[in-house]
Design a protein around this motif. Structure first.
Motif, PDB file in Angstrom:
ATOM      1  N   SER A  20       0.863  -1.178   0.000  1.00 44.52           N
ATOM      2  CA  SER A  20       0.000   0.000   0.000  1.00 44.52           C
ATOM      3  C   SER A  20       0.897   1.224   0.000  1.00 44.52           C
ATOM      4  CB  SER A  20      -0.900   0.008   1.244  1.00 44.52           C
ATOM      5  OG  SER A  20      -1.691   1.180   1.251  1.00 44.52           O
ATOM      6  N   GLY A  21       0.353   2.319  -0.506  1.00 42.53           N
ATOM      7  CA  GLY A  21       1.119   3.567  -0.477  1.00 42.53           C
ATOM      8  C   GLY A  21       1.186   4.166   0.922  1.00 42.53           C
ATOM      9  N   ILE A  22       0.385   3.620   1.825  1.00 40.11           N
ATOM     10  CA  ILE A  22       0.390   4.176   3.175  1.00 40.11           C
ATOM     11  C   ILE A  22       0.134   3.057   4.169  1.00 40.11           C
ATOM     12  CG2 ILE A  22      -2.073   4.826   3.232  1.00 40.11           C
ATOM     13  CD1 ILE A  22      -0.816   7.607   4.363  1.00 40.11           C
ATOM     14  N   LEU A  44       5.564   3.282  -2.245  1.00 37.81           N
ATOM     15  CA  LEU A  44       4.535   3.138  -3.280  1.00 37.81           C
ATOM     16  C   LEU A  44       3.649   4.375  -3.407  1.00 37.81           C
ATOM     17  CD1 LEU A  44       3.394  -0.531  -2.567  1.00 37.81           C
ATOM     18  CD2 LEU A  44       5.024   0.260  -4.275  1.00 37.81           C
ATOM     19  N   CYS A  45       3.790   5.307  -2.510  1.00 35.36           N
ATOM     20  CA  CYS A  45       2.948   6.507  -2.586  1.00 35.36           C
ATOM     21  C   CYS A  45       3.409   7.377  -3.753  1.00 35.36           C
ATOM     22  CB  CYS A  45       3.020   7.304  -1.289  1.00 35.36           C
ATOM     23  SG  CYS A  45       2.163   8.883  -1.430  1.00 35.36           S
ATOM     24  N   ILE A  46       2.479   7.600  -4.690  1.00 34.94           N
ATOM     25  CA  ILE A  46       2.786   8.501  -5.797  1.00 34.94           C
ATOM     26  C   ILE A  46       1.981   9.796  -5.655  1.00 34.94           C
ATOM     27  CG2 ILE A  46       3.489   6.688  -7.422  1.00 34.94           C
ATOM     28  CD1 ILE A  46       0.554   7.013  -8.593  1.00 34.94           C
ATOM     29  N   LEU A  47       1.529  10.039  -4.454  1.00 32.77           N
ATOM     30  CA  LEU A  47       0.709  11.218  -4.165  1.00 32.77           C
ATOM     31  C   LEU A  47      -0.487  11.326  -5.113  1.00 32.77           C
ATOM     32  CD1 LEU A  47       3.198  14.057  -3.121  1.00 32.77           C
ATOM     33  CD2 LEU A  47       1.384  13.037  -1.743  1.00 32.77           C
ATOM     34  N   CYS A  48      -0.960  10.161  -5.542  1.00 29.43           N
ATOM     35  CA  CYS A  48      -2.142  10.116  -6.409  1.00 29.43           C
ATOM     36  C   CYS A  48      -2.044  11.113  -7.565  1.00 29.43           C
ATOM     37  CB  CYS A  48      -3.410  10.338  -5.600  1.00 29.43           C
ATOM     38  SG  CYS A  48      -3.908   8.877  -4.680  1.00 29.43           S
ATOM     39  N   ALA A  49      -0.981  10.985  -8.326  1.00 26.25           N
ATOM     40  CA  ALA A  49      -0.729  11.937  -9.410  1.00 26.25           C
ATOM     41  C   ALA A  49      -1.938  12.081 -10.334  1.00 26.25           C
ATOM     42  CB  ALA A  49       0.511  11.504 -10.181  1.00 26.25           C
ATOM     43  N   PRO A  80      -6.153  13.152  -3.080  1.00 20.89           N
ATOM     44  CA  PRO A  80      -5.624  11.789  -3.021  1.00 20.89           C
ATOM     45  C   PRO A  80      -6.642  10.867  -2.348  1.00 20.89           C
ATOM     46  CG  PRO A  80      -3.948  13.348  -2.297  1.00 20.89           C
ATOM     47  CD  PRO A  80      -5.228  14.131  -2.472  1.00 20.89           C
ATOM     48  N   ALA A  81      -6.622   9.592  -2.742  1.00 19.84           N
ATOM     49  CA  ALA A  81      -7.643   8.655  -2.254  1.00 19.84           C
ATOM     50  C   ALA A  81      -7.630   8.556  -0.734  1.00 19.84           C
ATOM     51  CB  ALA A  81      -7.424   7.282  -2.871  1.00 19.84           C
ATOM     52  N   CYS A  82      -6.447   8.518  -0.143  1.00 22.36           N
ATOM     53  CA  CYS A  82      -6.372   8.367   1.322  1.00 22.36           C
ATOM     54  C   CYS A  82      -6.907   9.617   2.019  1.00 22.36           C
ATOM     55  CB  CYS A  82      -4.935   8.083   1.754  1.00 22.36           C
ATOM     56  SG  CYS A  82      -3.733   9.317   1.217  1.00 22.36           S
ATOM     57  N   VAL A  83      -6.526  10.776   1.513  1.00 21.50           N
ATOM     58  CA  VAL A  83      -6.924  12.038   2.141  1.00 21.50           C
ATOM     59  C   VAL A  83      -8.439  12.187   2.098  1.00 21.50           C
ATOM     60  CG1 VAL A  83      -6.779  14.551   1.974  1.00 21.50           C
ATOM     61  CG2 VAL A  83      -4.742  13.138   1.543  1.00 21.50           C
TER      62      VAL A  83
HETATM   63  S1  SF4 Z   1      -1.553   9.876  -1.756  1.00 20.56           S
HETATM   64 FE1  SF4 Z   1      -2.447   8.310  -3.070  1.00 20.56          FE
HETATM   65  S2  SF4 Z   1      -0.713   6.986  -3.503  1.00 20.56           S
HETATM   66 FE2  SF4 Z   1      -0.136   8.185  -1.701  1.00 20.56          FE
HETATM   67  S3  SF4 Z   1      -0.758   6.938   0.051  1.00 20.56           S
HETATM   68 FE3  SF4 Z   1      -2.446   8.335  -0.401  1.00 20.56          FE
HETATM   69  S4  SF4 Z   1      -3.768   7.080  -1.726  1.00 20.56           S
HETATM   70 FE4  SF4 Z   1      -1.763   6.090  -1.756  1.00 20.56          FE
END
Ligand code: SF4
Ligand code: SF4
Lengths: 110, 749
Positions: A34-36, A61-66, A75-78
């Motif tokens: 996972s990215g986080i 793996l976090c690509i900051l949801c480019a 971003p999906a997590c935010v």
């Molecule tokens: S910003 Fe995107 S890629 Fe990074 S952890 Fe959050 S959901 Fe994953």
């Protein structure tokens, strides 16, 4: 390099792991990736007998949801964070914000 | 609804299967070529405002799981052998119809029990089917003491005349930004750990919103240390099951010190003097000795709660599971009543099903409105438990779970022949004394199980298995408080059908009247939505939700405005028009009209010999956000986060028993033993252990005798029964059972 980052108000992170699954769904990561990733800390405290904190850590793996952010989406997590304790933005702005709030951490994943 | 690249987006509401939960949030389902590809929180939906939970975000893995049931199945081997053959829906319906009619002709409709689990979408359709078949016996079978929300609902109804919930602005379209709303200064969180779940139609993180955005302080009543307790102003770490004493002790402080709202008590309540007299029996020093909470903390918490304006109280399942749960809930209702926190912003507001629409009838009243007085009177005569517990008849028209399983076993006073079990994996979930339930249910001549995956219950019991749909695969509607919502079908998976569709078709076959009343299930929805002056399609067009309009189902201060009573006069919907601190409803049911404390059936105090043998108090049923009850163990994204059934043990306790992190142990008592993996944790008291419930291993052998490992992991095997509440409601011993630990000497448990 991205001028963006993630500011996490870990005082309010409940450890619900929504951010982890949000990232896995968004990017199709298999289990184990996972990215986080959220870590829990449990210890005897100073002001409380026992304190429990959580810290979500953006991995390699976090690509900051480019893709999402280029479309103007969060971003999906935010976006899905149940405690609304994550913020995405430009680093200088997040730093300003950080100066106002204790118990936060600023990440620059890339 | 068009989005880019052939992706269609469906806005919908959640409830039940898939996310599993009590639902209510708004999600956007992205569909491509008839397949769900992604779930996104709906930011326009006031419930979650764009947020989601891990379970709903793993929906694609749930829906398209290779083990998902996608066709009706008929058992072909012996029961429990795990041999099933696919059949068509019409064969399945024909078979069930024939069996159920034969049983009704021979033994009467009451010989069939209709079983549901927790409060979900299933409540509406299962009540519809049971009542149209003619059986009075709908039950949360296995749930000892009906100890889930019913005790709280009964106490509120009998005191305030309505149900109340903590107000996190959930009835207002603009939520926290609505000028009518105020954040509570203090939230008293009692026997609940809100962040992991959305129990009882309440989004757990609303509490966190109030803390973060509104600066609300927390008083936490909880035997464990939790994230919330570590953020709380006061944490009262009570001994499990002593909630009733603590509530009475706080009432004592508030009344003795004159901290209650005198004007409100004077104008809007009756019975205060009798309550004042009762609480004299519970001075803080005595309560401290009972609860293990220091006296100063009890006093400080009571003062803070009573003097904060406004103050809210949010509660959880532990209230119901305390001995005499109904009485404990009554005492907590008194806390918000005498402090004048009723139906005010940030307090405890009266909650009615949105727009007066009934989806899931909670009360006898609502059932009468749906099915008629004459039908309900007839049904009440045969309902299991109606003769023993007046609340079964007078408040919640369900068969009493503990008495139902006794009757299935004994055949007395009349035989039970069949069970229709829907969305309830009771053998891995709610069934206390699990083995007894298993053996009794094995005696039935016909069992239908409607579910989404094979599980210990389908394997052990089912003659017919019907594949149910997730919320993404069905049309439905909900009115659990607010907003009114509809659930719209986005995709089809296999031949799965919604609970409503299945039960409507069965009801039509079993009662010809159904077909005369409704041509389709959609017509039924629209008939029920008529109270809101809307239709299913109109609701979909407006985004699937609508907040209640000004009137009886929207706060605030409705008692002042004459919106609560049928006669339109100011006051509450009780016989006296006031909040009845001394409850005439309880008196009528032969119960103590005032709250009182009773010690748990098993405890260091009530059973010292047993405590010498089993020196640990087992708290079971603690929630985690990635698994809902017995679900989600097969979902890769979710299971990886909690791969093993853990038991939290205090490091000192572990050291004394020679246990280390990661060891496998048996938790045991006279009823049996259950495997757990040790997690050393400061979060538990040294004399308590804590574990999650609902464990079985979908990856293991399903056929008997293994049944997916349920006999190794199902913690409720250790929970005794029948429950012992005098009212029949509350007191399932899920959080107060005495146990000990023994190490398993194997490589891996
Ligand atoms: S910003 Fe995107 S890629 Fe990074 S952890 Fe959050 S959901 Fe994953
Ligand atoms: S979603 Fe938010 S609250 Fe939940 S674990 Fe991640 S950062 Fe913490």
């Amino acid at each position: 390099m991205s001028r963006h980052g993630l500011l996490i108000d870990y005082h309010y992170c409940t450890g619900c792991q929504t951010c982890e699954v949000a990232c896995q769904q968004e990017h199709g990561h298999p289990p184990g990736q996972s990215g986080i990733k959220v870590t829990e800390f449990v210890m005897k405290g100073r002001t409380k007998p026992v304190i429990i904190d959580h810290l979500p850590f953006p991995t390699e793996l976090c690509i900051l949801c480019a893709g999402r952010t280029s479309r103007g989406e969060l971003p999906a997590c935010v976006k899905h964070c149940q405690a609304n304790c994550m913020q995405f933005g430009l680093l200088p702005e997040l730093l300003e914000e950080m100066l106002k709030r204790p118990r936060t951490v600023l990440f620059r994943p890339r | 609804m068009k989005r880019d690249k052939g992706i269609q987006e469906f806005k919908t509401s959640t409830w039940s299967a898939g996310a599993g939960c009590h639902g209510g949030c708004g999600q956007k389902l992205q569909v491509k070529n008839g397949r769900l590809i992604k779930v996104e929180g709906n930011e326009e939906h006031p419930w979650n405002q764009g947020r989601a939970c891990p379970r709903v975000l793993a929906l694609t893995q749930f829906m398209y799981h290779p083990d998902r049931l996608t066709q009706p199945l008929k058992r072909v081997g012996a029961r429990g052998e795990g041999k099933f053959a696919p059949i068509s829906w019409s064969e399945a319906y024909d078979f069930c119809e024939e069996k159920l009619k034969a049983i009704r002709d021979r033994d009467g409709a009451e010989a069939v029990v209709f079983v549901q689990g927790t409060g979900r979408d299933i409540g509406g359709p299962i009540t519809f089917l049971a009542n149209n078949y003619g059986s009075p016996n709908v039950s949360q079978l296995g749930l000892s003491g009906q100890s889930c929300y019913t005790p709280r609902l009964a106490a509120m109804k009998s005191t305030v005349g309505d149900f109340c919930v903590f107000d996190a602005s959930q009835f207002l379209e603009k939520r926290y930004d609505d000028p009518a709303y105020s954040y509570p200064e203090v939230i008293l969180v009692w026997g609940a750990n809100p962040p992991p779940t959305c129990a009882d139609g309440f989004f757990g993180h609303w509490i966190v919103d109030c803390m973060r955005r509104g600066g609300s302080q927390i008083i936490c009543i909880e035997p464990r240390h939790t994230w919330l307790s570590s953020r709380a102003k006061y944490h009262l770490q009570l001994r499990p099951g002593t909630d009733g004493a603590l509530a009475l002790g706080m009432l004592n402080v508030i009344i003795q010190e004159g901290l209650y709202d005198q004007a409100f008590v004077e104008r809007w309540t009756v019975g205060f003097d009798r309550l004042r007299k009762r609480v004299q029996e519970y001075p803080p020093a005595r309560v401290a000795a009972i609860t293990w909470v220091p006296e100063e903390l009890i006093v400080a918490a009571a003062r803070l709660y009573a003097t904060a304006k406004p103050a809210g109280l949010h509660w959880g399942l532990a209230v119901d599971m305390a001995p005499e749960g109904t009485s404990v809930a009554q005492a907590l209702t008194h806390l918000w009543s005498i402090t004048g926190n009723v139906d005010i912003p940030g307090g405890n507001v009266i909650a009615r099903p949105s727009h007066g629409v009934t989806t899931y009838p909670y009360t006898t009243e609502e059932l009468v409105a749906l099915f008629g007085q004459e039908h309900m009177d007839r049904a009440s005569q045969k309902r299991i438990g109606a003769d023993r517990y007046p609340m079964v008849k007078g408040f919640r028209a369900w068969a009493h779970p503990d008495l139902t399983i006794e009757q299935i076993d004994s055949g007395k006073p009349y035989p039970i022949r069949a069970a229709w079990i829907q969305s309830a994996n009771l053998l891995a979930g709610q069934a206390a004394r699990t083995k007894f339930h298993y053996e009794a249910l094995k005696k039935l001549e016909f069992v239908v199980v409607v579910d989404l995956f094979h599980n210990p219950t389908t394997m052990a019991l089912a003659d017919i298995v019907l594949p149910a749909a997730t919320f993404a695969e069905k049309d439905s509607f909900r009115s659990w408080w607010a907003p009114l919502g509809v659930i719209q079908k986005a995709v089809q998976v296999g031949e799965c059908k919604s609970d409503w569709e299945i039960n409507f078709e069965m009801a039509r076959r079993l009662n010809p009247d159904v077909g005369r009343r409704y041509a389709t299930v959609m017509e039924l929805f629209n008939r029920r939505l008529a109270n809101a002056d809307t239709t299913f399609d109109q609701m979909v067009a407006r985004g699937c939700w609508a907040m209640p309009p000004e009137g009886a189902t929207k706060p605030y201060r409705r008692h002042e405005r004459g919106l609560l009573r049928p006669d339109g006069s100011p006051g509450f919907n009780t016989p006296s028009g006031k909040i009845e601190l001394w409850s005439t409803a309880f008196e009528g049911w032969g119960l103590d009209p005032l709250p009182f404390y009773r010690e748990p059936a098993q405890s260091p105090v009530s059973t010292p010999e047993l405590f010498a043998k089993y020196p640990l108090i087992l708290i079971s049923g603690s929630r985690i956000s990635t698994l809902f009850h017995s679900e989600h163990r097969m979902i890769p994204w979710l299971r990886e986060k909690h791969p093993d059934p853990l038991v939290d043990i205090h490091p000192d306790t572990a050291r004394d028993s020679g246990l280390r992190e990661g060891d496998w142990v048996y938790i045991e008592n006279d009823l049996g033993r259950v495997r757990r993996k040790v997690k050393l944790s400061l979060t538990v008291h040294p004399q308590m252990i804590n574990t999650v419930h609902g464990w079985w291993m979908p990856e293991e052998e399903g056929a008997e005798p293994h049944l997916f490992g349920v006999w190794s992991y199902q913690i409720n095997q250790l929970i005794p029964g029948p429950q012992e509440s005098g009212s029949g409601f509350g007191g399932g011993q899920y959080k107060t059972t005495l146990v000990r630990l023994s190490r398993i000497n194997e490589e891996k448990g």
